[in-house]
Design an enzyme around this catalytic site. Sequence first.
Site, PDB file in Angstrom:
ATOM      1  N   ASN A 150      33.357  34.834  39.217  1.00  0.00           N
ATOM      2  CA  ASN A 150      32.717  34.202  40.386  1.00  0.00           C
ATOM      3  C   ASN A 150      31.765  35.137  41.124  1.00  0.00           C
ATOM      4  O   ASN A 150      30.726  34.702  41.601  1.00  0.00           O
ATOM      5  CB  ASN A 150      33.780  33.603  41.320  1.00  0.00           C
ATOM      6  CG  ASN A 150      34.786  34.610  41.802  1.00  0.00           C
ATOM      7  OD1 ASN A 150      35.077  35.594  41.111  1.00  0.00           O
ATOM      8  ND2 ASN A 150      35.311  34.401  42.976  1.00  0.00           N
ATOM      9  N   GLY A 226      41.577  37.375  39.494  1.00  0.00           N
ATOM     10  CA  GLY A 226      41.366  36.173  38.684  1.00  0.00           C
ATOM     11  C   GLY A 226      42.364  35.108  39.072  1.00  0.00           C
ATOM     12  O   GLY A 226      42.889  35.104  40.196  1.00  0.00           O
ATOM     13  N   THR A 230      46.968  33.697  35.223  1.00  0.00           N
ATOM     14  CA  THR A 230      46.683  34.913  34.452  1.00  0.00           C
ATOM     15  C   THR A 230      47.387  36.103  35.100  1.00  0.00           C
ATOM     16  O   THR A 230      47.942  36.959  34.402  1.00  0.00           O
ATOM     17  CB  THR A 230      45.163  35.180  34.394  1.00  0.00           C
ATOM     18  OG1 THR A 230      44.498  33.971  34.090  1.00  0.00           O
ATOM     19  CG2 THR A 230      44.827  36.223  33.351  1.00  0.00           C
ATOM     20  N   GLU A 248      44.745  40.372  42.627  1.00  0.00           N
ATOM     21  CA  GLU A 248      44.046  39.527  43.602  1.00  0.00           C
ATOM     22  C   GLU A 248      43.885  38.165  42.956  1.00  0.00           C
ATOM     23  O   GLU A 248      43.110  38.009  42.007  1.00  0.00           O
ATOM     24  CB  GLU A 248      42.652  40.094  43.901  1.00  0.00           C
ATOM     25  CG  GLU A 248      42.660  41.395  44.647  1.00  0.00           C
ATOM     26  CD  GLU A 248      43.326  41.291  45.990  1.00  0.00           C
ATOM     27  OE1 GLU A 248      43.327  40.186  46.568  1.00  0.00           O
ATOM     28  OE2 GLU A 248      43.861  42.301  46.448  1.00  0.00           O
ATOM     29  N   CYS A 282      36.956  33.169  46.205  1.00  0.00           N
ATOM     30  CA  CYS A 282      38.388  33.010  46.483  1.00  0.00           C
ATOM     31  C   CYS A 282      38.645  32.876  47.982  1.00  0.00           C
ATOM     32  O   CYS A 282      39.701  32.417  48.389  1.00  0.00           O
ATOM     33  CB  CYS A 282      39.181  34.156  45.877  1.00  0.00           C
ATOM     34  SG  CYS A 282      38.531  35.769  46.314  1.00  0.00           S
ATOM     35  N   GLU A 461      43.330  45.814  48.209  1.00  0.00           N
ATOM     36  CA  GLU A 461      42.155  46.606  47.859  1.00  0.00           C
ATOM     37  C   GLU A 461      41.479  47.019  49.164  1.00  0.00           C
ATOM     38  O   GLU A 461      41.893  46.618  50.245  1.00  0.00           O
ATOM     39  CB  GLU A 461      41.212  45.771  46.983  1.00  0.00           C
ATOM     40  CG  GLU A 461      41.874  45.351  45.676  1.00  0.00           C
ATOM     41  CD  GLU A 461      40.926  44.642  44.723  1.00  0.00           C
ATOM     42  OE1 GLU A 461      40.373  43.598  45.102  1.00  0.00           O
ATOM     43  OE2 GLU A 461      40.731  45.155  43.603  1.00  0.00           O
TER      44      GLU A 461
HETATM   45  O1  TXE Z   1      40.246  33.028  35.346  1.00  0.00           O
HETATM   46  P1  TXE Z   1      41.092  34.006  34.506  1.00  0.00           P
HETATM   47  P2  TXE Z   1      39.379  31.815  34.807  1.00  0.00           P
HETATM   48  C1  TXE Z   1      40.826  30.888  39.609  1.00  0.00           C
HETATM   49  C2  TXE Z   1      40.123  29.579  39.736  1.00  0.00           C
HETATM   50  C3  TXE Z   1      39.768  29.255  38.331  1.00  0.00           C
HETATM   51  C4  TXE Z   1      40.975  29.774  37.602  1.00  0.00           C
HETATM   52  C5  TXE Z   1      40.751  30.113  36.182  1.00  0.00           C
HETATM   53  O2  TXE Z   1      41.014  28.613  40.229  1.00  0.00           O
HETATM   54  O3  TXE Z   1      39.571  27.902  38.113  1.00  0.00           O
HETATM   55  O4  TXE Z   1      41.317  30.937  38.311  1.00  0.00           O
HETATM   56  O5  TXE Z   1      39.548  30.865  36.031  1.00  0.00           O
HETATM   57  C6  TXE Z   1      40.855  37.753  31.958  1.00  0.00           C
HETATM   58  N1  TXE Z   1      45.405  39.049  29.994  1.00  0.00           N
HETATM   59  N2  TXE Z   1      39.977  32.035  39.844  1.00  0.00           N
HETATM   60  O6  TXE Z   1      39.961  31.111  33.640  1.00  0.00           O
HETATM   61  O7  TXE Z   1      41.396  33.427  33.172  1.00  0.00           O
HETATM   62  C7  TXE Z   1      39.603  36.946  31.766  1.00  0.00           C
HETATM   63  O8  TXE Z   1      39.012  37.227  30.519  1.00  0.00           O
HETATM   64  C8  TXE Z   1      44.496  39.807  30.634  1.00  0.00           C
HETATM   65  C9  TXE Z   1      40.158  32.686  41.082  1.00  0.00           C
HETATM   66  O9  TXE Z   1      38.046  32.352  34.622  1.00  0.00           O
HETATM   67  O10 TXE Z   1      42.192  34.470  35.356  1.00  0.00           O
HETATM   68  C10 TXE Z   1      38.769  37.398  32.947  1.00  0.00           C
HETATM   69  O11 TXE Z   1      38.164  38.659  32.697  1.00  0.00           O
HETATM   70  N3  TXE Z   1      43.333  39.325  31.092  1.00  0.00           N
HETATM   71  C11 TXE Z   1      39.442  33.918  41.190  1.00  0.00           C
HETATM   72  C12 TXE Z   1      39.823  37.543  34.041  1.00  0.00           C
HETATM   73  O12 TXE Z   1      41.070  37.676  33.358  1.00  0.00           O
HETATM   74  C13 TXE Z   1      43.078  38.017  30.916  1.00  0.00           C
HETATM   75  C14 TXE Z   1      38.296  34.212  40.380  1.00  0.00           C
HETATM   76  C15 TXE Z   1      39.904  36.344  34.992  1.00  0.00           C
HETATM   77  O13 TXE Z   1      40.041  35.175  34.229  1.00  0.00           O
HETATM   78  C16 TXE Z   1      44.007  37.175  30.268  1.00  0.00           C
HETATM   79  C17 TXE Z   1      38.246  33.498  39.141  1.00  0.00           C
HETATM   80  C18 TXE Z   1      45.219  37.744  29.795  1.00  0.00           C
HETATM   81  N4  TXE Z   1      46.159  37.028  29.179  1.00  0.00           N
HETATM   82  C19 TXE Z   1      39.070  32.443  38.927  1.00  0.00           C
HETATM   83  N5  TXE Z   1      43.499  35.918  30.258  1.00  0.00           N
HETATM   84  C20 TXE Z   1      39.546  34.725  42.427  1.00  0.00           C
HETATM   85  N6  TXE Z   1      40.694  34.750  43.061  1.00  0.00           N
HETATM   86  O14 TXE Z   1      38.604  35.377  42.824  1.00  0.00           O
HETATM   87  C21 TXE Z   1      42.311  35.974  30.881  1.00  0.00           C
HETATM   88  N7  TXE Z   1      42.039  37.244  31.273  1.00  0.00           N
END
Ligand code: TXE
Length: 481
Positions: A150, A226, A230, A248, A282, A461
């Site tokens: 994001n 993320g 995850t 976070e 977020c 952080e």
């Molecule tokens: O996030 P992911 P996604 C939320 C938001 C969104 C949802 C999913 O609701 O719709 O999360 O988004 C890496 N082990 N936020 O699918 O999958 C992945 O490659 C280690 C909130 O994009 O959590 C990426 O680099 N790493 C948010 C990172 O994790 C893994 C911002 C984030 O991806 C992994 C984004 C694993 N098993 C989404 N699987 C915020 N809070 O700012 C994935 N990744």
Amino acid sequence: MLKIQNYINGQLTAPISKQYIDNYDPSTGKVYSLLPDSDELDVSQAVEAAKKAFPAWSMMPKDNRAAILLRISALIDQNLERLAKAESKDNGKPVSLARTVDIPRASSNFHFYATGILHYASHAHSMEDTAINYTLRNPVGVAGCISPWNLPLYLFSWKIAPALAAGNCVVAKPSEITPMTAYLLSELCIEAGLPPGVLNIVHGYGHKVGSAITAHPEIPLISFTGGTKTGAEIARVAAPMFKKLSLELGGKNPNLIFADCDYEAMLSTTMRSSFANQGQICLCGSRILIERSLYEKFKADFVAKTKKMTVGNPADDNTKMGAVVSKQHMEKILSYIELAKQEGGKILCGGERVMLEGGLADGYYIAPTIIEGLPYDCRTNQEEIFGPVVTIMPFDTEADALKYANSTIYGLASTVWTENLTRAHRIASELHTGIVWINCWLLRDLRTPFGGVKSSGVGREGGFEALDFFTEPKNVCIKLK
Ligand code: TXE
């Protein structure tokens, strides 16, 4: 077509598998570059490089480390326009937002921690004339940093800068959905003279690269931003290995609006807190709670302003609302709008995909959406949507507002609008969130602790909290007689 490369041991390299992943431009829905489909073999190489670089980097005088990080910051400034355009194309965000928020903040992150480390001190504890204890703060070794799509360069650098400043070497993974500016950063790191192996960037999927970083026995620390799911998976793998973790995660942030607020300031800020970056921050406030006496007026003005927002080409300087990040994410947001309807919500504006013309016809655009008439405890009001979708809800008493606000599993941020000083302080202390903004939103001082409670994460952080996280304290006790 441009092939993004990994950055390992100071070199730009192809993935060992020689496989690449399509990288989409969300504004057009077309593939415009390729990124490495790396796996645990690339991660192992990156860890080896980081281990080799660690002794020299961690023993380098702070001033010299700081000078290199300041050069990276300066290079980001010099490349502002190029990086802003790249971020906009990769993510779908308006180029004006990338130019004024994302890229300047990435530069600030390096600047802040390059200078911050020079002021970072540890404690001493005197036991009168018996003994003296002092705390050493040593870098942990190889830090794993995993970031989302994001705010790509902004959040990537928010982790890397303190990790490097504290003397760690880093293996980092940007989101596979937005890899471009991390790749451009690797070029700038080479130009800045960052020694080989100090920062390694491995591109690819979360389930391959991210999980290999998380599970690697020689990475004792993981900093992740993320999704909550995850985060839970990372914690599951990392906990039995006793890794240090900073998570976070998601949010479902409430805005509490009281009738005595500064109305104009509240309205214009609520527009931003609802729809900035297409609602994909977020910290965006997605549940707007309004004191009943103000509800109808707020609703009329908020809907009228939102209807005037036009969704357009992110590359256009005047665009305020661009594309959401991916087809999959667009479909997720649209499915939540359907859910809201099924739950009895009334769509006051938006509620649909926007089809633009010409080359943008396949882009991922969603009209800013306001929904009313839903109970606070329905799924739409409890689950993170992470798009340009907000609900509005009236409340009668302060106690009701707090009950609704605190009802979700999340606890990242909240916003309170009131001119009543004592109420502001009272509510701030009762909100279950890591961050409370009173009469403002996203006003950031990088020294403050940043993070959430409940399912929004673990750890903080920002400021010296990040330097504490990226170092291991060691107490040394000296008996005096
Ligand atoms: O996030 P992911 P996604 C939320 C938001 C969104 C949802 C999913 O609701 O719709 O999360 O988004 C890496 N082990 N936020 O699918 O999958 C992945 O490659 C280690 C909130 O994009 O959590 C990426 O680099 N790493 C948010 C990172 O994790 C893994 C911002 C984030 O991806 C992994 C984004 C694993 N098993 C989404 N699987 C915020 N809070 O700012 C994935 N990744």
